[in-house]
Design a protein around this motif. Structure first.
Motif, PDB file in Angstrom:
ATOM      1  N   UNK A 412       0.854  -1.180   0.000  1.00 15.11           N
ATOM      2  CA  UNK A 412       0.000   0.000   0.000  1.00 15.11           C
ATOM      3  C   UNK A 412       0.895   1.237   0.000  1.00 15.11           C
ATOM      4  N   UNK A 413       0.286   2.384   0.200  1.00 16.75           N
ATOM      5  CA  UNK A 413       1.064   3.607   0.232  1.00 16.75           C
ATOM      6  C   UNK A 413       1.292   4.192  -1.152  1.00 16.75           C
ATOM      7  N   UNK A 414       2.265   5.054  -1.229  1.00 17.54           N
ATOM      8  CA  UNK A 414       2.500   5.857  -2.429  1.00 17.54           C
ATOM      9  C   UNK A 414       3.864   5.517  -3.041  1.00 17.54           C
ATOM     10  N   UNK A 415       3.885   5.463  -4.365  1.00 14.65           N
ATOM     11  CA  UNK A 415       5.133   5.447  -5.118  1.00 14.65           C
ATOM     12  C   UNK A 415       5.227   6.780  -5.854  1.00 14.65           C
ATOM     13  N   UNK A 416       6.337   7.462  -5.691  1.00 17.64           N
ATOM     14  CA  UNK A 416       6.505   8.776  -6.311  1.00 17.64           C
ATOM     15  C   UNK A 416       7.810   8.816  -7.094  1.00 17.64           C
ATOM     16  N   UNK A 417       8.172  10.004  -7.548  1.00 11.30           N
ATOM     17  CA  UNK A 417       9.368  10.133  -8.383  1.00 11.30           C
ATOM     18  C   UNK A 417      10.621   9.593  -7.698  1.00 11.30           C
ATOM     19  N   UNK A 418      10.685   9.697  -6.380  1.00  6.95           N
ATOM     20  CA  UNK A 418      11.855   9.217  -5.661  1.00  6.95           C
ATOM     21  C   UNK A 418      12.080   7.726  -5.804  1.00  6.95           C
ATOM     22  N   UNK A 419      10.985   6.978  -6.013  1.00  7.97           N
ATOM     23  CA  UNK A 419      11.110   5.543  -6.232  1.00  7.97           C
ATOM     24  C   UNK A 419      11.556   5.214  -7.654  1.00  7.97           C
ATOM     25  N   UNK A 420      11.322   6.117  -8.583  1.00  3.60           N
ATOM     26  CA  UNK A 420      11.438   5.776  -9.994  1.00  3.60           C
ATOM     27  C   UNK A 420      12.508   6.558 -10.756  1.00  3.60           C
ATOM     28  N   UNK A 421      12.851   7.735 -10.289  1.00  6.29           N
ATOM     29  CA  UNK A 421      13.704   8.622 -11.095  1.00  6.29           C
ATOM     30  C   UNK A 421      15.105   8.078 -11.308  1.00  6.29           C
ATOM     31  N   UNK A 422      15.586   7.232 -10.404  1.00  6.89           N
ATOM     32  CA  UNK A 422      16.940   6.698 -10.560  1.00  6.89           C
ATOM     33  C   UNK A 422      17.028   5.429 -11.382  1.00  6.89           C
ATOM     34  N   UNK A 423      15.877   4.943 -11.861  1.00  4.40           N
ATOM     35  CA  UNK A 423      15.847   3.643 -12.552  1.00  4.40           C
ATOM     36  C   UNK A 423      15.985   3.835 -14.060  1.00  4.40           C
ATOM     37  N   UNK A 424      17.104   4.359 -14.479  1.00  2.00           N
ATOM     38  CA  UNK A 424      17.318   4.684 -15.895  1.00  2.00           C
ATOM     39  C   UNK A 424      17.249   3.462 -16.802  1.00  2.00           C
ATOM     40  N   UNK A 425      17.602   2.289 -16.282  1.00  2.00           N
ATOM     41  CA  UNK A 425      17.687   1.078 -17.102  1.00  2.00           C
ATOM     42  C   UNK A 425      16.386   0.283 -17.126  1.00  2.00           C
ATOM     43  N   UNK A 426      15.371   0.732 -16.402  1.00  3.17           N
ATOM     44  CA  UNK A 426      14.150  -0.059 -16.222  1.00  3.17           C
ATOM     45  C   UNK A 426      13.452  -0.314 -17.549  1.00  3.17           C
ATOM     46  N   UNK A 427      13.075  -1.578 -17.770  1.00 10.07           N
ATOM     47  CA  UNK A 427      12.393  -1.991 -18.990  1.00 10.07           C
ATOM     48  C   UNK A 427      11.002  -2.562 -18.689  1.00 10.07           C
ATOM     49  N   UNK A 428      10.830  -3.160 -17.513  1.00 10.64           N
ATOM     50  CA  UNK A 428       9.565  -3.793 -17.147  1.00 10.64           C
ATOM     51  C   UNK A 428       9.153  -3.336 -15.760  1.00 10.64           C
ATOM     52  N   UNK A 429       7.929  -2.790 -15.652  1.00 15.67           N
ATOM     53  CA  UNK A 429       7.383  -2.338 -14.380  1.00 15.67           C
ATOM     54  C   UNK A 429       6.041  -3.013 -14.164  1.00 15.67           C
ATOM     55  N   UNK A 430       5.959  -3.892 -13.161  1.00 15.43           N
ATOM     56  CA  UNK A 430       4.742  -4.652 -12.885  1.00 15.43           C
ATOM     57  C   UNK A 430       4.389  -4.501 -11.418  1.00 15.43           C
ATOM     58  N   UNK A 431       3.309  -3.747 -11.169  1.00 17.16           N
ATOM     59  CA  UNK A 431       2.851  -3.489  -9.800  1.00 17.16           C
ATOM     60  C   UNK A 431       1.386  -3.847  -9.620  1.00 17.16           C
ATOM     61  N   UNK A 432       0.802  -4.567 -10.540  1.00 18.13           N
ATOM     62  CA  UNK A 432      -0.637  -4.825 -10.546  1.00 18.13           C
ATOM     63  C   UNK A 432      -1.121  -5.497  -9.264  1.00 18.13           C
ATOM     64  N   UNK A 433      -2.393  -5.258  -8.965  1.00 16.92           N
ATOM     65  CA  UNK A 433      -3.094  -5.928  -7.873  1.00 16.92           C
ATOM     66  C   UNK A 433      -2.440  -5.671  -6.524  1.00 16.92           C
ATOM     67  N   UNK A 434      -2.126  -4.417  -6.282  1.00 19.41           N
ATOM     68  CA  UNK A 434      -1.740  -3.914  -4.973  1.00 19.41           C
ATOM     69  C   UNK A 434      -2.594  -2.673  -4.696  1.00 19.41           C
ATOM     70  N   UNK A 435      -2.473  -2.144  -3.508  1.00 20.48           N
ATOM     71  CA  UNK A 435      -3.207  -0.917  -3.161  1.00 20.48           C
ATOM     72  C   UNK A 435      -2.255   0.272  -3.203  1.00 20.48           C
ATOM     73  N   UNK A 436      -1.482   0.322  -4.256  1.00 20.83           N
ATOM     74  CA  UNK A 436      -0.460   1.355  -4.413  1.00 20.83           C
ATOM     75  C   UNK A 436      -1.028   2.526  -5.203  1.00 20.83           C
TER      76      UNK A 436
END
Length: 672
Positions: A412-436
């Motif tokens: 649960x909770x929040x994902x914001x830029x701080x979680x994601x901005x450093x992931x320059x190489x990211x190709x696959x993002x799968x967060x389905x079926x959570x309360x995010x």
């Protein structure tokens, strides 16, 4: 110093001369394998080799004309043919196909027969015929007479039948790959393998060895073996131990996908402490994670997935200082994710590249801080567990991460830029079926470029997430049930134009489908349970699945659907009006059609009358629903060829046609 007697000097000279002669002869029997490119200067190939290659070429089927260069006098300039730069003998024949084949790529391969004329290449050391189309033929026995072969790859071709034991005559062989011939190869006696005393790489993936009981003693007779893959060979016996192991050079062992059905320990492979890569997935091993793992101090990759292992990983895993890949999918760890992190070897923390632990019954929250930085982690998959709490901010420090998969947990909770901005190489993002809730600034521009985005049931809305605008290479996109209550922006259709699998169902998205939809690359699209209006445009040519149900789509059905391969078309609960057009007859792959709860009227089109060019025998409809419309008339010829179908249609349609065709007892009409 006394002079050496004359006879002694003469004898020494003779011995040196003999030694030099023997060395020269030894060199002459081992051809120089340095490859010559077609434009290199070299003496023309041996005439006998050219004749042998032309005879081999004559037996091949080459529909894509992959070997246009196989003409002229100098075969050393032909594609895939390499000669010794000293003697002109053909020493290498590399006709490897293009790799995994699908669709039109299946025609970009060589097929036909493998001629015994190759025996004319008696200096051949390297033969690669992998990834071609030698369907339904056996591996030729004569290959066992190419005694100079050091490298032989016949994988992915796909051959059938018995593996010829004559291959045991290839005593110089160092590399042998007979794997992935999916039509079925087998061996009922593998003693011939024991003759390959120089082999270092042996791959027999998928070869049926179900009748072989004592396979391990044979492998134990190969002291030079470094790589052994017996994946999915239907083996059923894994001995507890080897009395004396010759496999001291073995670095990679893959025996996954067999049927051993025994405790994970004792087992013979735990004694191979020099192993770097061990894959034992899908073998029916059960019991606790063995403490023997802690003895595998050289291990780099450890694959334990899809067995019946239970309990926490052993604490002595701290000894695995070279560990880079840990895969334990679908085992019952049944413990705290924090405890598991503490048991991972700290000495390899900065080496770990893959942590693959879905469906492991892990619980608790991710640690708020890591013991050390997982600075080299490429893939983190903790999906389908019972993890809870917030996604920690250190996720954003995994700068080498290409795949982040946390779906089907209780985060649960929040994902914001701080979680994601450093992931320059990211190709696959799968967060389905959570309360995010993914909460980022509307002006935020991601530094990553994703090919897969799976965010089902996360909180993205109410506004359409503008950060998706910068994702221009997405292949799979799921933002269904994400509380978006907004008009679809024009830029989204540009982003979606490259998407093969698109799911935006169960939101409150308004707007119309673009007129350029036919140029999109979609294969499956789900727009259901939104507020889309307007007409249905011409569909993408590659589309096989479309769900537009529970929207406000209006107007008539298209006169040209496009999408000739469409199998599923779900349009119920809209405001579609007019008659059912004859263009429906052209959808000969269509199996499911639901047009219920619309405003259709008139009779169902009769393909035999309205479109004489349509091949009625090609219609494939299995499930059809037309109820809650204003259709009328007799049961149409359109459906009388669909012998394996069940229909849900309006009570204004005469059912006489069903009984006339003998369907009265097999099918029933559900009247609205």
């Amino acid at each position: 110093m006394a002079k050496a007697p004359k006879d002694t000097l003469q004898l020494a000279c003779i011995q040196i001369a003999v030694a030099l002669l023997l060395l020269t002869q030894a060199k002459s029997t081992t051809e120089d394998t340095s490859a010559l490119r077609p434009n290199d200067t070299v003496t023309s190939c041996i005439a006998g080799a050219r004749s042998a290659l032309l005879a081999f070429r004559a037996g091949l089927s080459d529909p894509a004309n992959l070997l246009p260069s196989w003409k002229g006098g100098d075969c050393c300039r032909w594609k895939g043919v390499y000669c010794s730069n000293r003697t002109g003998h053909v020493v290498r024949l590399d006709l490897r196909g293009p790799g995994y084949r699908s669709g039109n790529e299946s025609r970009q391969v060589l097929a036909g027969n493998i001629s015994s004329s190759l025996l004319g290449l008696q200096h051949l050391q390297y033969l690669d015929l992998s990834y071609n189309g030698f369907d339904k033929i056996q591996i030729p026995e004569f290959i066992g007479s190419l005694h100079q072969l050091r490298y032989l790859d016949l994988s992915w071709s796909p051959f059938i039948g018995r593996i010829p034991p004559q291959l045991g005559n290839l005593s110089n062989l160092q590399y042998l790959n007979l794997g992935y011939n999916l039509y079925g190869t087998y061996s009922m006696d593998i003693t011939w393998l024991s003759q390959l005393t120089s082999v270092e790489h042996l791959d027999m993936t998928g070869v049926n060895l179900s009748t072989i009981v004592h396979w391990l003693p044979v492998m134990n007779m190969l002291p030079t073996l470094k790589f052994l893959c017996l994946r999915a060979c239907q083996l059923s016996d894994s001995p507890d131990s080897l009395q004396f192991s010759n496999l001291t050079s073995l670095e990679t062992l893959d025996i996954s996908g067999n049927d051993f059905q025994k405790r994970c320990t004792p087992n013979w492979f735990w004694d191979l402490t020099s192993l770097k890569h061990l894959e034992i997935a899908q073998n029916g091993f059960y019991g606790p994670f063995p403490d023997d793992i802690g003895n595998m101090t050289s291990i780099v990759e450890l694959g334990l997935s899809e067995n019946n292992l239970v309990g926490m990983i052993p604490s002595n895993m701290k000894n695995l200082c070279n560990l880079e890949i840990l895969s334990s999918f679908a085992n019952n760890i049944n413990g705290s994710i924090t405890e598991l992190f503490h048991r991972l070897p700290r000495c390899s923390w900065n080496k770990l590249q893959v942590l693959f632990l879905p469906r492991s019954n892990l619980n608790g929250s991710l640690p708020t801080t890591t013991v050390q930085s997982l600075s080299n982690l490429h893939r983190l998959d903790l999906s389908d567990n019972e993890l809870s709490g917030h996604v920690p901010l250190w996720i954003g420090e995994l700068t080498m991460l290409t795949s982040l998969v946390l779906n089907a947990n209780k985060f649960d909770g929040i994902i914001h830029e701080g979680h994601l901005s450093g992931l320059d190489m990211l190709d696959k993002l799968t967060l389905s079926d959570n309360s995010i809730a993914i909460t980022v600034s509307p002006t935020w521009v991601p530094t990553f470029s994703l090919s897969s985005i799976e965010l089902r049931s996360c909180q993205l809305g109410p506004k359409f997430p503008t950060w998706l605008r910068w994702q221009t290479r997405v292949y799979s996109l799921d933002i269904s049930n994400t509380s978006i209550n907004d008009m679809v922006p024009d830029w989204f259709w540009i982003t979606a134009s490259s998407v093969a699998y698109l799911n935006i169902q169960n939101n409150q998205i308004t707007g119309v489908l673009p007129s350029t939809m036919e140029f999109m690359r979609g294969q499956a699209m789900d727009f259901s349970s939104n507020q889309f209006g307007g007409p249905i445009p011409k569909l993408p040519i590659s589309l096989t699945y479309l769900d537009l149900s529970e929207n406000n789509v209006l107007g008539p059905l298209p006169l040209d659907f496009g999408a000739p391969g469409l199998r599923t078309l779900i349009l119920y609960d809209n405001m579609i009006s007019g008659a059912i057009p004859s263009s429906l007859c052209k959808l000969q792959s269509l199996q499911l059609l639901d047009l219920s709860r619309n405003n259709l009227n008139g009779s169902i089109t009769d393909c035999l009358v309205n479109d004489s060019s349509t091949n009625m025998t090609g219609l494939s409809i299995i499930n059809l629903s037309l109820r809650d419309n204003n259709l009328s008339g007799d049961f149409p010829s359109l459906l009388q060829k669909c012998q394996d179908s069940s229909f849900l249609i309006s009570d204004k349609i005469s059912s006489l046609g069903l009984y006339q065709h003998g369907w009265g007892r097999s099918y029933h009409l559900c009247h609205s």
